[in-house]
Motif scaffolding. Structure first.
Motif, PDB file in Angstrom:
ATOM      1  N   THR A  26       0.828  -1.214   0.000  1.00 13.92           N
ATOM      2  CA  THR A  26       0.000   0.000   0.000  1.00 13.92           C
ATOM      3  C   THR A  26       0.862   1.264   0.000  1.00 13.92           C
ATOM      4  O   THR A  26       0.565   2.229  -0.711  1.00 13.92           O
ATOM      5  CB  THR A  26      -0.916  -0.011   1.235  1.00 13.92           C
ATOM      6  OG1 THR A  26      -1.688  -1.201   1.249  1.00 13.92           O
ATOM      7  CG2 THR A  26      -1.854   1.195   1.218  1.00 13.92           C
ATOM      8  N   GLN A  27       1.938   1.258   0.780  1.00 12.51           N
ATOM      9  CA  GLN A  27       2.826   2.412   0.825  1.00 12.51           C
ATOM     10  C   GLN A  27       3.506   2.635  -0.524  1.00 12.51           C
ATOM     11  O   GLN A  27       3.654   3.785  -0.972  1.00 12.51           O
ATOM     12  CB  GLN A  27       3.874   2.217   1.920  1.00 12.51           C
ATOM     13  CG  GLN A  27       3.305   2.240   3.327  1.00 12.51           C
ATOM     14  CD  GLN A  27       4.347   1.903   4.377  1.00 12.51           C
ATOM     15  OE1 GLN A  27       5.471   1.525   4.051  1.00 12.51           O
ATOM     16  NE2 GLN A  27       3.980   2.027   5.647  1.00 12.51           N
ATOM     17  N   ARG A  28       3.913   1.563  -1.185  1.00  9.57           N
ATOM     18  CA  ARG A  28       4.553   1.712  -2.496  1.00  9.57           C
ATOM     19  C   ARG A  28       3.567   2.242  -3.534  1.00  9.57           C
ATOM     20  O   ARG A  28       3.925   3.058  -4.392  1.00  9.57           O
ATOM     21  CB  ARG A  28       5.127   0.371  -2.947  1.00  9.57           C
ATOM     22  CG  ARG A  28       6.377  -0.037  -2.194  1.00  9.57           C
ATOM     23  CD  ARG A  28       7.082  -1.194  -2.872  1.00  9.57           C
ATOM     24  NE  ARG A  28       8.289  -1.565  -2.163  1.00  9.57           N
ATOM     25  CZ  ARG A  28       9.453  -0.961  -2.316  1.00  9.57           C
ATOM     26  NH1 ARG A  28       9.562   0.048  -3.173  1.00  9.57           N
ATOM     27  NH2 ARG A  28      10.522  -1.358  -1.652  1.00  9.57           N
ATOM     28  N   ILE A  29       2.332   1.780  -3.468  1.00  9.50           N
ATOM     29  CA  ILE A  29       1.312   2.280  -4.413  1.00  9.50           C
ATOM     30  C   ILE A  29       1.081   3.771  -4.192  1.00  9.50           C
ATOM     31  O   ILE A  29       0.969   4.552  -5.149  1.00  9.50           O
ATOM     32  CB  ILE A  29       0.002   1.483  -4.242  1.00  9.50           C
ATOM     33  CG1 ILE A  29       0.205   0.034  -4.710  1.00  9.50           C
ATOM     34  CG2 ILE A  29      -1.124   2.133  -5.017  1.00  9.50           C
ATOM     35  CD1 ILE A  29      -0.983  -0.859  -4.455  1.00  9.50           C
ATOM     36  N   GLU A  30       1.023   4.195  -2.930  1.00  7.11           N
ATOM     37  CA  GLU A  30       0.827   5.613  -2.629  1.00  7.11           C
ATOM     38  C   GLU A  30       2.008   6.445  -3.104  1.00  7.11           C
ATOM     39  O   GLU A  30       1.841   7.538  -3.662  1.00  7.11           O
ATOM     40  CB  GLU A  30       0.617   5.787  -1.124  1.00  7.11           C
ATOM     41  CG  GLU A  30       0.391   7.227  -0.676  1.00  7.11           C
ATOM     42  CD  GLU A  30      -0.899   7.813  -1.203  1.00  7.11           C
ATOM     43  OE1 GLU A  30      -1.026   9.050  -1.202  1.00  7.11           O
ATOM     44  OE2 GLU A  30      -1.778   7.031  -1.643  1.00  7.11           O
ATOM     45  N   ARG A  31       3.238   5.930  -2.903  1.00  6.73           N
ATOM     46  CA  ARG A  31       4.419   6.668  -3.351  1.00  6.73           C
ATOM     47  C   ARG A  31       4.469   6.761  -4.876  1.00  6.73           C
ATOM     48  O   ARG A  31       4.840   7.801  -5.428  1.00  6.73           O
ATOM     49  CB  ARG A  31       5.681   5.998  -2.821  1.00  6.73           C
ATOM     50  CG  ARG A  31       6.953   6.765  -3.143  1.00  6.73           C
ATOM     51  CD  ARG A  31       8.129   6.229  -2.380  1.00  6.73           C
ATOM     52  NE  ARG A  31       8.403   4.838  -2.701  1.00  6.73           N
ATOM     53  CZ  ARG A  31       9.329   4.109  -2.104  1.00  6.73           C
ATOM     54  NH1 ARG A  31      10.055   4.624  -1.136  1.00  6.73           N
ATOM     55  NH2 ARG A  31       9.520   2.849  -2.449  1.00  6.73           N
ATOM     56  N   GLU A  32       4.079   5.684  -5.549  1.00  5.99           N
ATOM     57  CA  GLU A  32       4.056   5.720  -7.010  1.00  5.99           C
ATOM     58  C   GLU A  32       3.046   6.737  -7.520  1.00  5.99           C
ATOM     59  O   GLU A  32       3.286   7.448  -8.503  1.00  5.99           O
ATOM     60  CB  GLU A  32       3.725   4.319  -7.536  1.00  5.99           C
ATOM     61  CG  GLU A  32       3.941   4.128  -9.029  1.00  5.99           C
ATOM     62  CD  GLU A  32       2.713   4.441  -9.846  1.00  5.99           C
ATOM     63  OE1 GLU A  32       2.843   4.719 -11.054  1.00  5.99           O
ATOM     64  OE2 GLU A  32       1.617   4.427  -9.260  1.00  5.99           O
ATOM     65  N   ARG A  33       1.922   6.856  -6.823  1.00  2.49           N
ATOM     66  CA  ARG A  33       0.910   7.851  -7.219  1.00  2.49           C
ATOM     67  C   ARG A  33       1.438   9.275  -7.013  1.00  2.49           C
ATOM     68  O   ARG A  33       1.256  10.147  -7.861  1.00  2.49           O
ATOM     69  CB  ARG A  33      -0.366   7.641  -6.407  1.00  2.49           C
ATOM     70  CG  ARG A  33      -1.531   8.526  -6.805  1.00  2.49           C
ATOM     71  CD  ARG A  33      -2.663   8.406  -5.816  1.00  2.49           C
ATOM     72  NE  ARG A  33      -2.266   8.904  -4.517  1.00  2.49           N
ATOM     73  CZ  ARG A  33      -2.242  10.211  -4.199  1.00  2.49           C
ATOM     74  NH1 ARG A  33      -2.577  11.129  -5.087  1.00  2.49           N
ATOM     75  NH2 ARG A  33      -1.879  10.578  -2.979  1.00  2.49           N
ATOM     76  N   LYS A  34       2.133   9.503  -5.890  1.00  4.91           N
ATOM     77  CA  LYS A  34       2.687  10.830  -5.631  1.00  4.91           C
ATOM     78  C   LYS A  34       3.756  11.201  -6.645  1.00  4.91           C
ATOM     79  O   LYS A  34       3.830  12.352  -7.104  1.00  4.91           O
ATOM     80  CB  LYS A  34       3.267  10.885  -4.218  1.00  4.91           C
ATOM     81  CG  LYS A  34       2.214  10.839  -3.119  1.00  4.91           C
ATOM     82  CD  LYS A  34       2.854  10.908  -1.742  1.00  4.91           C
ATOM     83  CE  LYS A  34       1.806  10.888  -0.643  1.00  4.91           C
ATOM     84  NZ  LYS A  34       2.405  10.944   0.719  1.00  4.91           N
ATOM     85  N   LEU A  35       4.598  10.222  -7.018  1.00  9.74           N
ATOM     86  CA  LEU A  35       5.621  10.494  -8.035  1.00  9.74           C
ATOM     87  C   LEU A  35       4.985  10.813  -9.385  1.00  9.74           C
ATOM     88  O   LEU A  35       5.493  11.655 -10.131  1.00  9.74           O
ATOM     89  CB  LEU A  35       6.552   9.290  -8.166  1.00  9.74           C
ATOM     90  CG  LEU A  35       7.526   9.062  -7.007  1.00  9.74           C
ATOM     91  CD1 LEU A  35       8.274   7.754  -7.203  1.00  9.74           C
ATOM     92  CD2 LEU A  35       8.510  10.222  -6.887  1.00  9.74           C
TER      93      LEU A  35
END
Length: 254
Positions: free
Chosen positions: A204-213
């Motif tokens: 979940t954290q990686r998905i959120e970071r990918e969205r922010k990038l």
């Protein structure tokens, strides 16, 4: 010779420095040699630093020049960089190149996270992830009596304890004929569940970071396009979750 050294050591006594006299206790602890050495070393260090600074000031070239003389200023005794001077030194072409490099770096990190996300999804299969769409399995019967007597465990041909599972739900025949591999005690099962929950949290954290990038990349791309001398109309303002949207004038390509 060794016997002589042992004889000397046997008569040696530890040297003890005297304590403060009772009549002078009001003056505090009596300074020992180790305390004096620390104080003396600190004093000599400061004196050597002052001497070095005086020598540097005397030998300084009066015609010396470096760019920080004009790109910084003194505020409350602290040197601070002058951002205006720095902006003047950077040309428009250099600024575009810097934003292009920033965009490439953000896109590279986003693609790396996207690959890791796909690999983690393939390993976890989203078995019991929270928030995912629940599967719906519809059973058809011929009469209302069958609805009243309907048994989900009997229909799925498994034990009642495994009915709530959406994965790894063996049938009764498999349980009778096959040997169960892997941990079966409650402690091991709970440990595996905690590890699986941790992996879902990381995913979940990686998905959120990918969205922010992705949002950051869109904002950099939008600001880069604004620098072009093209007529445009602003359709929506920039927000925390999305970049600004512009409608540009259509041009015929030659």
């Amino acid at each position: 010779m060794a016997t002589f050294r042992k004889a000397l050591k046997s008569k040696q006594r530890n040297h003890h420095e005297r304590a403060q006299l009772g009549s002078r206790n009001f003056l505090g602890l009596l300074e020992k040699k180790k305390d004096y050495k620390l104080r003396a070393n600190d004093y000599h260090k400061k004196q050597n630093l002052l001497s070095a600074l005086r020598r540097k000031a005397m030998e300084k070239n009066p015609d010396e020049f470096y760019y920080k003389m004009i790109s910084s200023k003194l505020e409350d005794g602290v040197h601070r960089a002058n951002r205006e001077a720095w902006d003047v030194e950077v040309t428009e072409e250099q600024r575009k190149m810097m934003r292009t490099q920033d965009l490439k770096y953000v896109e590279m990190r986003r693609l790396a996270d996207a690959k890791k996300i796909e690999r983690m999804k393939g390993e976890l299969h989203l078995l019991d992830a929270k928030g995912k769409q629940e599967n719906q399995h519809t059973f058809f019967v011929d009469s209302k009596r069958e609805v009243q007597d309907f048994s989900l465990a009997e229909r799925l041909n498994t034990v009642p304890e495994l009915v709530g599972r959406a994965y790894n739900r063996p049938t009764l025949e498999t349980l009778r004929t096959k040997i169960i591999k892997g941990p079966t005690d409650n402690y091991s099962l709970q440990k595996l569940a905690r590890q699986r929950a941790h992996q879902y949290t990381v995913l979940t954290q990686r998905i959120e970071r990918e969205r922010k990038l992705y949002v950051i990349g869109q904002k950099i791309q939008s600001r880069r396009e604004i620098q072009e001398k093209t007529k445009r109309v602003k359709m929506s303002s920039e927000t925390k979750e999305a970049a600004a949207v512009y409608k540009y004038e259509a041009k015929r390509k030659r």
